[in-house]
Design an enzyme around this catalytic site. Structure first.
Site, PDB file in Angstrom:
ATOM      1  N   GLU A 213      -3.195   5.885  -2.775  1.00 21.79           N
ATOM      2  CA  GLU A 213      -1.746   4.954  -3.755  1.00 21.79           C
ATOM      3  C   GLU A 213      -1.441   5.155  -4.918  1.00 21.79           C
ATOM      4  O   GLU A 213      -1.202   5.696  -5.665  1.00 21.79           O
ATOM      5  CB  GLU A 213      -2.610   3.643  -4.040  1.00 21.79           C
ATOM      6  CG  GLU A 213      -3.782   2.918  -2.664  1.00 21.79           C
ATOM      7  CD  GLU A 213      -3.655   1.665  -3.689  1.00 21.79           C
ATOM      8  OE1 GLU A 213      -4.704   1.290  -4.773  1.00 21.79           O
ATOM      9  OE2 GLU A 213      -3.635   0.900  -2.710  1.00 21.79           O
ATOM     10  N   GLU A 302      -4.854   0.474   4.324  1.00 21.48           N
ATOM     11  CA  GLU A 302      -6.189  -0.538   3.998  1.00 21.48           C
ATOM     12  C   GLU A 302      -5.119  -1.888   4.126  1.00 21.48           C
ATOM     13  O   GLU A 302      -4.482  -1.618   3.099  1.00 21.48           O
ATOM     14  CB  GLU A 302      -5.661  -0.062   2.998  1.00 21.48           C
ATOM     15  CG  GLU A 302      -6.830   0.909   2.714  1.00 21.48           C
ATOM     16  CD  GLU A 302      -7.311   1.390   1.049  1.00 21.48           C
ATOM     17  OE1 GLU A 302      -7.268   0.769   0.068  1.00 21.48           O
ATOM     18  OE2 GLU A 302      -7.383   2.744   0.675  1.00 21.48           O
TER      19      GLU A 302
HETATM   20  C1  IPT Z   1      -6.935   0.093  -2.895  1.00 22.58           C
HETATM   21  C2  IPT Z   1      -7.755   1.467  -2.951  1.00 22.58           C
HETATM   22  O1  IPT Z   1      -6.815   2.014  -2.243  1.00 22.58           O
HETATM   23  C3  IPT Z   1      -9.247   1.253  -2.472  1.00 22.58           C
HETATM   24  O2  IPT Z   1      -9.390   2.625  -2.540  1.00 22.58           O
HETATM   25  C4  IPT Z   1      -9.618   0.107  -2.776  1.00 22.58           C
HETATM   26  O3  IPT Z   1      -9.721   0.880  -4.280  1.00 22.58           O
HETATM   27  C5  IPT Z   1      -9.092  -0.985  -2.622  1.00 22.58           C
HETATM   28  O4  IPT Z   1      -7.901  -1.197  -2.761  1.00 22.58           O
HETATM   29  C6  IPT Z   1      -9.461  -2.598  -2.951  1.00 22.58           C
HETATM   30  O5  IPT Z   1     -10.934  -2.256  -2.976  1.00 22.58           O
HETATM   31  S1  IPT Z   1      -6.430  -0.774  -4.948  1.00 22.58           S
HETATM   32  C7  IPT Z   1      -5.684  -2.025  -4.803  1.00 22.58           C
HETATM   33  C8  IPT Z   1      -5.142  -2.236  -5.461  1.00 22.58           C
HETATM   34  C9  IPT Z   1      -4.886  -2.708  -3.872  1.00 22.58           C
END
Ligand code: IPT
Length: 954
Positions: A213, A302
């Site tokens: 991100e 994700e």
């Molecule tokens: C996103 C991250 O990539 C992951 O590492 C983890 O933090 C997850 O989400 C949340 O559990 S960050 C989020 C702002 C979408």
């Protein structure tokens, strides 16, 4: 040509699969690595990256999908954090559960700080053996998406950056020289492990993700450098990136300096508002993954599979927030509306922030995440929903991996809308049916008009969505239409078997094409059958109830067994990914194959019950034992299996307690502690995790009106203060502050009253600071991440006296005393420094029968041991259960020396603490040690052992 790599271990299971894969590949002309024609979509899809350790594969991609050895692949994956499961033996268990849910991929963050306690020192042994992890992934038969960061976020301390990096010059996550030199160390180490595991060398690694991100304060040269280094070190699978939060966040890293091969997006449409699980519906967007690059597939890097518990609602609330209704609506919408063919759900299993792994602002000890598999490795109703959807993706992958947007059958009810994709080569159509108003909870029916004279009655009751098939060929069959959803199909014993399902009590219609009227026999349940010569359509009308079984023979096609279930009865089925063997019953099918007329299963049971195998084989063996069977009217084998033996956890009795904290006493010898004259910040002294002690000396002027301290602990942290051995009280530590007041001055609000001081008198101040972990670096500007920990300011109002400080922390500092348990296991409590947490009896301390109460301003340890004699061949999940979290104290808990959690009202709502199986002696003595840090007088709640799951297992 790709190099052939000889691997170290023989893997018997893979050997056979390898032969089969090679034979299949040879038939399809794929062995040369030259571009090959696409496989017939009717063929059983999905090569899994398995099998032949010595075969190099090719990987490429186009706008539709990844392509491995010329075959389209649809990646259906979920995230797994090995560092949150300190038990390599259970990595296999979790990954087999991913596979059994129908996944073919696991996405893996690699945690720099977990491997590196000190600049230049890297540990990949024991619970950190990620080479072994990748072997297990390969053995289980999953693809791996590797994500070595260097930054990973993940709600872990420092977002995965090692704490020692806080003292390195140069902005983290940039091309600054200091940071570049540091991360090159890490990537060189981890790439050395990853590279031989790539698909191109016969391993499971199919994608390599850089950064995480990376949207704010970006530095394109850094993104480019990460990839240049990876390529120079042998990475030759496609490189990906996961951008945050839908397409509005930029850059996408789709073009220009720093661009990756396959840019992806993270999406959490359901938010993290677990406390409002009953009402929330998609506040963070429509959840449709956008295409970022014209010639690369759409990658949902994700996709929300659970949630962090930001508001202490407990993870069951998070599981509810992201439960089956959410999964149906959002996952299916995304599948059809985005056309994505790469998915990774975050998380499939969350695990445990054991030790000081948590990033304290967002999470506490448990990282259960409300995922499909609980922290105790138990399957939930979300697992069942994933099973339905992922088996479908696997069964239909040959067709789903290449689709275009297409006209959808029209709905005659505006409350229900449709969208569709079609495979341009076969004409198979996938129609999404959902409510036009996303949060609608109404019960609506419609008739879909396919535009060619065909219509189909459909229904959606409440928050739901369906993917309906038309003109879909499988085995020797052709499905014209269905208002039931497909879970999977297979071919066994010379006939096809298809499993369709719908919501209990809803009507279903399935239309199959036949050249002439076939014979139809309803074996179980009820269905109305009609045949129309026009269109050669065999129509079955039924209600989804229990499991309806229909046998269809003749009509110019191979025989078909049609199984029509409900969500619940369909979820009783499992299908082995490699052999296609379909099984009903058991709590988990880990493997299934047919050899020499015997169906061989490796399976778990939670209670005694039926097992039914859809096979032409005549015998059945489960976990190596023959099972008596009979042949059913459906042509399947039916037997029954025993459940596990019940397990009564031993009672935890015989507690002994010892007081510590001699550091608070004025006469304590701190001469060997480090002088904190230059800086008070703990990281500058190499103390990065857990409790910190400070001792300060000053010569009183007599004019001191008090003592003012600021300590930064991260959220959930406190600090306690003593003067000349007298407890002055405690205060909340400073937390992450993003802007105002500036982070480094974020005060722990600590004003303390000093005992009366006489001029010239030497006063000793002692401060115990709980360092709860390091902030992440989400905005890539160092302000959060490099926020100090420990005391940051000390003043004596009214006095000009200087305080001379000394600091103490984890034994050995960055030179770990305990390399097995690693950098996150221990802080600097006296008991931790003297081994009171370890299994062997402490060599120091005055151990007495435990007392039920503790006084404010004390640290008291409680120890006991218990014997386990868990039945062999069973997997029993145990947890430590506490009562309502106490207000007056917090406690650290150790099992066999491993720090398995922190408990207290100021920390989080958690009461049950998972004991990772590999840390326990199943057949022997185990030790529990608790360190109770009391702010106020309070009653100590000692825990009990509870069973969170018990299975007979293979
Ligand atoms: C996103 C991250 O990539 C992951 O590492 C983890 O933090 C997850 O989400 C949340 O559990 S960050 C989020 C702002 C979408």
């Amino acid at each position: 040509m790709h190099p052939l790599v000889t691997r170290r271990h023989a893997r018997p299971r893979r050997a056979l699969a390898a032969l089969l894969a090679l034979a299949a590949a040879a038939c399809l002309g794929l062995v040369s690595g030259a571009p090959a024609p696409e496989r017939a979509p009717e063929a059983r899809p999905q090569p899994v990256a398995r099998a032949d350790a010595r075969t190099a594969h090719t990987v490429s991609y186009d706008r539709h999908s990844l392509i491995v050895d010329g075959e389209r692949v649809l990646l259906q994956g979920a995230e797994f954090h090995y560092f949150r499961l300190p038990s390599p033996d259970t990595w296999r268990d979790v990954l087999e559960k991913y596979k059994a849910a129908g996944f073919n991929t696991v996405s893996l963050y690699f945690h720099w700080g977990y491997h590196s306690p000190k600049r230049g020192v890297y540990d990949f042994s024991g619970v950190r053996d990620v080479d072994r992890l990748l072997d297990v992934v390969e053995d289980v038969g999953l693809y791996a998406v590797v994500r070595p960061g260097p930054y990973i976020n993940a709600e872990t301390s420092g977002g995965g950056l090692p704490a020692w990096l806080k003292t390195v010059e140069g902005r983290a996550r940039s091309s600054d020289a200091g940071y570049t030199a540091a991360y090159r160390e890490w990537l060189t180490e981890i790439n050395r492990i990853i590279v031989p595991h790539q698909v191109t060398r016969g391993g499971p690694v199919v994608l390599y993700n850089v950064e995480n991100e990376y949207a704010q304060n970006t530095d394109a040269q850094y993104m480019q450098d990460l990839q240049d280094l990876a390529h120079a070190q042998g990475v030759d699978v496609p490189v990906t990136h996961n951008q945050c939060c839908q397409a509005s966040w930029t850059p996408h890293w789709a073009e220009g300096l720093g661009a990756v091969d396959i840019p992806g997006l993270d999406d959490y449409p359901q938010s993290f508002e677990c406390q409002n699980a009953d009402t929330v519906w998609g506040p963070w967007g429509d959840g449709i993954t956008r295409r970022l690059k014209a010639d690369a597939p759409v990658y949902a890097a994700e996709y929300q599979g659970g949630a962090i518990d930001l508001n202490n609602a407990g993870y069951e609330a998070c599981r509810k927030l992201t439960g089956p209704a959410y999964m149906k609506y959002f996952y299916k919408s995304n599948l059809i509306r985005s056309g994505a063919t790469l998915f990774s759900y975050y998380m499939g299993f969350g695990g445990t922030n054991w030790g000081y792994l948590a990033q304290p602002n967002d999470v506490y000890t448990s990282y259960d995440y409300g995922a499909m598999i609980t922290e105790d490795r138990q399957l939930t109703e979300k697992y069942d929903e994933f099973k339905l959807q992922s088996h479908f993706l696997r069964a239909a992958a040959g067709q789903l991996a290449k689709t275009d947007e297409a006209a959808a059958p029209a709905s005659d009810n505006p409350a229900l809308e449709t969208a569709a994709r079609v495979n341009p080569d076969t004409g198979a159509r996938f129609t999404l049916l959902r409510h036009a108003d996303p949060p609608a909870t109404t019960d609506d029916s419609a008739v879909l008009d396919y535009g060619d004279g065909r219509t189909l009655p459909v229904r959606l009751d409440g928050r739901d969505a369906k993917v309906l098939l038309s003109d879909y060929a499988f085995g020797g069959q052709r499905l014209a239409l269905s208002s039931s959803e497909l879970m999977t199909h297979t071919s066994a014993g010379g006939r096809d078997v298809a499993l369709l399902y719908g919501r209990e009590g809803e009507a279903g219609r399935t239309v199959l094409e036949y050249g002439s009227r076939p014979g139809v026999e309803v074996l179980d349940g009820a269905a109305d059958v009609s045949y129309a010569r026009e269109g050669d359509a065999l129509t079955l009308d039924y209600v989804h109830e229990d499991l309806t079984r229909v046998r269809i023979t003749g009509g110019g096609r191979p025989p078909l067994l049609l199984l029509l279930g409900t969500d619940a009865t369909a979820a009783e089925f499992w299908q082995d990914a490699e052999s296609g063997l379909l099984v009903r019953g058991t709590a988990l099918l880990r493997d299934g194959a047919v050899r020499g007329g015997t169906a061989l299963l490796r399976a778990d049971t939670e209670r005694a019950g039926e097992v039914e195998v859809f096979t032409g084989a005549g015998r059945l063996a489960v976990n190596g034992d023959r099972v008596p069977v009979r042949r059913t009217a459906s042509g399947s084998l039916l037997g029954s299996l025993p459940g596990p033996r019940a397990v009564e956890p031993p009672e935890l009795t015989g507690w002994r307690a010892a007081a510590e904290a001699p550091e608070a006493r004025p006469d304590f010898d701190d001469s060997r502690w480090r002088a904190a004259d230059r800086t008070l910040h703990a990281d500058d002294h190499g103390f990065h995790h857990g409790s910190l002690w400070y001792r300060g000396r000053f010569t009183a002027t007599g004019a001191e009106t008090g003592l003012k301290l600021n300590a930064i602990t991260g959220r959930r942290g406190i600090y306690q203060v003593w003067a000349d051995g007298r407890y002055l009280g405690s205060a909340q530590g400073g937390v992450q502050a993003d802007s105002d007041p500036p982070v480094n001055e974020d005060p722990g609000p600590g004003a303390f009253t000093l005992p009366d001081t006489a001029p010239g008198e030497e006063v000793v101040v002692a401060v115990l600071v709980q360092n709860m972990g390091h902030n992440d670096d989400w905005i890539a500007d160092d302000t959060r991440f490099k926020q100090p920990r420990g005391l940051v300011r000390a003043e004596l109002p009214g006095s000009a006296a200087d305080i001379a400080w000394r600091i103490q922390g984890t034994r050995g500092g960055e030179d770990l005393a305990d390399t097995e348990r690693g950098p996150f296991n221990n802080g600097g409590l006296y008991g931790e420094r003297h081994g009171w947490h370890l299994p062997q009896a402490p060599a120091s301390g005055d151990w007495r029968r435990s007392r039920p109460d503790v006084e404010g301003g004390t640290v008291t340890w409680y120890r006991t041991s218990f014997r386990l004699g868990l039945p062999h061949g069973q997997d029993t999940a145990l947890a430590l259960r506490f009562g309502e979290p106490p207000a007056g104290h917090r406690l650290l808990m150790y099992v066999n020396g491993w720090n398995v959690g922190q408990y207290g009202a100021g920390i989080g709502p958690q009461r049950d603490f998972t004991l990772p199986a590999g840390l326990l002696r199943d057949d022997g003595r185990n030790t529990v040690a608790l360190a109770v840090v009391a702010e106020d007088d309070s009653a100590v709640r000692l825990p009990s052992l509870v069973v969170k799951g018990n299975h007979r297992t293979g």
